[in-house]
Enzyme design. Structure first.
Site, mmCIF file in Angstrom:
data_model
loop_
_atom_site.group_PDB
_atom_site.id
_atom_site.type_symbol
_atom_site.label_atom_id
_atom_site.label_comp_id
_atom_site.label_asym_id
_atom_site.label_seq_id
_atom_site.Cartn_x
_atom_site.Cartn_y
_atom_site.Cartn_z
ATOM 1 N N ASP A 25 45.700 12.961 92.904
ATOM 2 C CA ASP A 25 45.916 11.719 92.183
ATOM 3 C C ASP A 25 45.958 10.518 93.121
ATOM 4 O OD1 ASP A 25 46.368 10.290 89.904
ATOM 5 O OD2 ASP A 25 48.121 11.453 89.294
ATOM 6 N N LYS A 56 38.530 5.074 80.188
ATOM 7 C CA LYS A 56 38.309 5.845 81.410
ATOM 8 C C LYS A 56 36.856 6.205 81.628
ATOM 9 C CE LYS A 56 39.392 10.137 79.027
ATOM 10 N NZ LYS A 56 39.770 11.512 79.202
ATOM 11 N N ARG A 90 51.536 21.397 82.227
ATOM 12 C CA ARG A 90 51.287 20.994 80.841
ATOM 13 C C ARG A 90 51.213 22.254 79.999
ATOM 14 N NH1 ARG A 90 46.425 16.525 81.770
ATOM 15 N NH2 ARG A 90 47.657 15.205 83.155
ATOM 16 N N HIS A 104 47.031 6.074 92.665
ATOM 17 C CA HIS A 104 47.205 4.868 91.862
ATOM 18 C C HIS A 104 46.860 3.673 92.728
ATOM 19 C CE1 HIS A 104 49.704 7.891 89.761
ATOM 20 N NE2 HIS A 104 49.022 7.392 88.749
ATOM 21 N N GLN A 121 46.828 17.899 90.956
ATOM 22 C CA GLN A 121 45.918 16.757 90.850
ATOM 23 C C GLN A 121 45.831 16.052 92.193
ATOM 24 O OE1 GLN A 121 47.838 14.520 87.672
ATOM 25 N NE2 GLN A 121 46.096 14.954 86.353
ATOM 26 N N CYS A 142 51.953 9.625 87.315
ATOM 27 C CA CYS A 142 52.018 8.165 87.339
ATOM 28 C C CYS A 142 53.423 7.568 87.327
ATOM 29 C CB CYS A 142 51.127 7.508 86.313
ATOM 30 S SG CYS A 142 50.681 8.464 84.917
ATOM 31 N N HIS A 196 44.356 4.610 87.651
ATOM 32 C CA HIS A 196 44.686 6.003 87.953
ATOM 33 C C HIS A 196 43.355 6.636 88.288
ATOM 34 C CE1 HIS A 196 48.246 6.049 85.079
ATOM 35 N NE2 HIS A 196 47.520 5.100 84.554
#
Length: 639
Positions: free
Chosen positions: A382, A463, A362, A384, A380, A333, A509
């Site tokens: 991902d 979420k 991570r 946005h 990911q 992000c 997200h």
RNA sequence: GCUGCCGUGGCUCAGCAGGUAGAGCAACGCACUCGUAAUGCGUAGGUCACCAGUUCAAUUCUGGUCGGUAGCUCCA
């Protein structure tokens, strides 16, 4: 759990003839309904169903969930009683039923080992044979505490002390064994005849890692020996499709001691990963997304600004470069925020959907790692989405529909969970309330049943999570949609509104696959390695009968390659039976056997992994069939 | 990270009451030239995860480390 008010009871007859009294609550004025419980023949049961677009409810599954709970809960008492008979000094903690069986947590200095199972099982069988009646009785709080103190059960005393002062405390007694328990239970101990203790593991008292670690004994019981056999058979079958085993056998990926939690993808695994990404890009382009890419590593300042440093610094990989701290990104992000800030935005451009296939790292706890399902480096899918407040609901619905469509392509079933404000949240309550209610409204308008996880949201917003079911009934979080009022503020994002003034955009997200690695792992198990043709790393294997026909086989291979079909050729000096066996074990969807007959007739003998020999045809003919399957992404896995 | 269990050739596994290891599959070579799930013979391949300790001697016993695994905890 879904919170209900005003339950509405009705009798419904399902398509399969099952009659059930169900408790149904409309959770909105629309179609969304949720069955939370029902009773059938006087027994409480659980039901699973699906609401069709026309509003009719289609019966999916009838499950005697509550009945099993009671059965296994009573079994856990039998386990505890058996353990107390063998080791009277054992202190009992808790022993609930779980999805598949039950467990009991005990505090015992003696370390239980697998070899003790037989002894415990035979003691349990003895208790079953005795057919002890379960009697419920109640005590006021103080007496209950005294009762358990006399029995020297400190964990039970602690549990009772935590109950409210006016609570009625119930116990269940079977023979000389008494346990603190809310019930309900079977009438006697005589039913769970088929008993199997499964495993033993450590578990913290009350799930808190600061507390003492107890010994947890897992078991499962059935009324009939045959049911137990079937269960054991099912577990063994599930083990065969474990993605870690298949990943090795099919040469898809591997793990190394040199990089715990960092998967290595082999050529065949990458073919599948690339095919997934190709599909993903098609879907997202159609849905109006643009694709971006942001750096793997960014300055620590950025992560302090985003709030990730405060919340997750222990789980971030950092490195010092030129006296400055950099963090390997655990999320995409902040990079996405910077892309947004790179240019000026007008309300007319909204919603802006910026997607990124982002590799994140991570540092997960070593004990949490699990094949591809839980890794330390993953990708990911991902995106946005930046938008106006009035676009929130529609955008959430768009994303949910996009995710649903993608999962359907693979034949996955899933359930949805809504996670709300956690204790360590950022921002103000007003924004949180608005964010949570937007998510709820979107879900309700979509008619999706969902579970609420209070306090389980991300620190920056609530979420919606999509959980896929795997082959042994576990669920894995994959897709997620997170509403975020915080990042736009922290990064000072702006747009120019119709009034010519600057305003703060709202952001979503979202991921659909979630982690491509995890999704891949679930795919392997779902298809047991026999991927649909469009995903198969090798779609056709050409098998010459003998090396006299290798040249013809090569010609066939080239023809297929011209169509972009992934094809391999087996020119080894082996018998055809052997080549077929190997191709079958590799789960290749199509095998082309070529020998004298085919070379002369300019054809191939086609063998499908499931149907076997389907006869001879021209290369063009069979290629068209295969190409059509690839184009439509047909799910032709034999699973 | 915590607790239990495990760590032997590329893979699956056997073995060792302490005397430096074996099978099947795979790989490679030779022969066979084969019609829908395993042709035969041969060759090569391991400092038994790593580091200490005990011992005349450790892959085997003990301790630690690393990794895997079942759970627990965690999962932005």
């Amino acid at each position: 759990m879904i919170k209900l008010t005003l339950p509405d009871m009705s009798i419904r007859e399902y398509e399969n003839g099952t009659k059930a009294i169900e408790v149904v609550k409309s959770i909105s004025e629309g179609l969304a309904r949720s069955v939370v419980g029902a009773s059938f023949n006087g027994k409480t049961i659980g039901l699973q169903e699906q609401i069709n677009e026309d509003g009719n409810i289609k019966f999916l599954k009838f499950e005697d969930k509550e009945g099993k709970d009671v059965f296994w809960h009573t079994s856990s008492h039998i386990l505890a009683q058996a353990i107390k008979r063998i080791w009277p000094e054992a202190k009992l903690a808790i022993g609930p039923s779980i999805d598949n069986g039950f467990y009991y947590d005990i505090d015992l200095d003696y370390r239980l080992v697998q070899e003790d199972f037989e002894k415990i099982e035979s003691e349990m069988k003895k208790i079953v044979k005795e057919g002890l009646e379960l009697e419920r009785f109640e005590l006021p709080r103080e007496e209950a505490i005294k009762f358990m103190e006399e029995k020297e059960e400190p964990y039970k005393v602690e549990l009772i002390k935590d109950l409210p002062a006016d609570a009625i405390i119930s116990f269940y007694k079977q023979g000389d064994f008494v346990d603190l328990c809310a019930g309900p239970h079977l009438e006697s101990t005589k039913k769970p005849k088929a008993i199997k203790l499964l495993s033993i593991a450590g578990a913290y008292w009350r799930g808190n890692e600061k507390n003492k670690m107890l010994q947890r004994v897992y078991g499962i019981t059935f009324e009939k020996a045959k049911e137990l056999e079937e269960y054991i058979h099912m577990i063994e079958e599930a083990k065969k499709r474990d993605h870690r085993k298949l990943g090795k056998e099919l040469e898809l990926f591997f793990m190394s001691e040199e990089g715990p939690g960092f998967p290595f993808f082999l050529p065949k695994g990458i073919e599948i990963k690339n095919e997934l990404l190709k599909y993903w890009r098609e879907v997202h382009k159609k849905a109006g997304y643009v694709e971006i890419e942001t750096p793997l590593m960014l300055s620590r300042h950025l992560w302090e600004n985003s709030g990730h440093w405060d919340h997750y610094k222990d789980n971030m990989y950092t490195v010092k470069i030129d006296e400055e701290d950099f963090c390997v990104k655990p999320m995409n992000c902040p990079g996405g925020m910077m892309v947004y800030k790179n240019s000026m935005h007008s309300y007319k451009d909204f919603p802006i959907k910026a997607a990124e296939i982002g590799r994140v790292h991570r540092h997960e706890l070593s004990g949490a790692l699990h094949g591809l399902m839980r890794v330390r480096a993953f990708t990911q899918d991902d995106a946005h989405i930046f938008m106006l407040p009035e676009q929130i609901k529609d955008e959430i619905k768009n994303v949910a529909n996009l995710i649903d469509g993608m999962y359907k392509t693979f034949g996955f079933t899933y359930h949805v969970e809504l996670s709300t404000r956690p204790e360590d949240f950022l921002g103000d309550l007003k924004d949180w309330d608005m964010a949570e209610s937007s998510l709820k409204e979107a879900l309700e308008e979509l008619g999706l049943n969902y579970i609420i996880n209070e306090g389980d949201g991300a620190f920056y917003g609530p979420k919606i999570d999509f959980h896929l079911n795997d082959c042994i009934g576990r669920t894995w979080q994959c897709g997620t949609i997170q509403l975020d009022y915080q990042m736009p503020q922290r990064f000072d994002l702006e747009y120019v509104g119709a009034d010519g003034q600057k305003h703060r955009p709202i952001m979503i997200h979202r991921v659909a696959f979630g982690s491509i690695e995890r999704f891949f792992g679930i795919l392997i198990e779902q298809f047991a390695g026999a991927f649909p043709t469009w995903l198969s790393p090798v779609q056709v294997k050409v098998l010459p009968i003998s090396d006299k026909f290798n040249d013809y086989a090569k010609k066939v291979k080239e023809e297929l390659e011209a169509f972009n079909i992934r094809v391999e050729i087996d020119t080894r000096a082996e018998k055809i039976g052997y080549k077929i066996r190997e191709a079958q074990l590799e789960k290749v969807p199509y095998m082309f056997v070529v020998g004298e007959k085919e070379a002369e007739g300019n054809s191939v003998s086609v063998r499908e992994r499931q149907k076997g020999d389907i006869g001879s045809m021209s290369t063009k003919e069979i290629s068209d069939i295969i190409l059509n399957k690839i184009k439509t992404r047909e799910n032709d896995s034999p699973q």
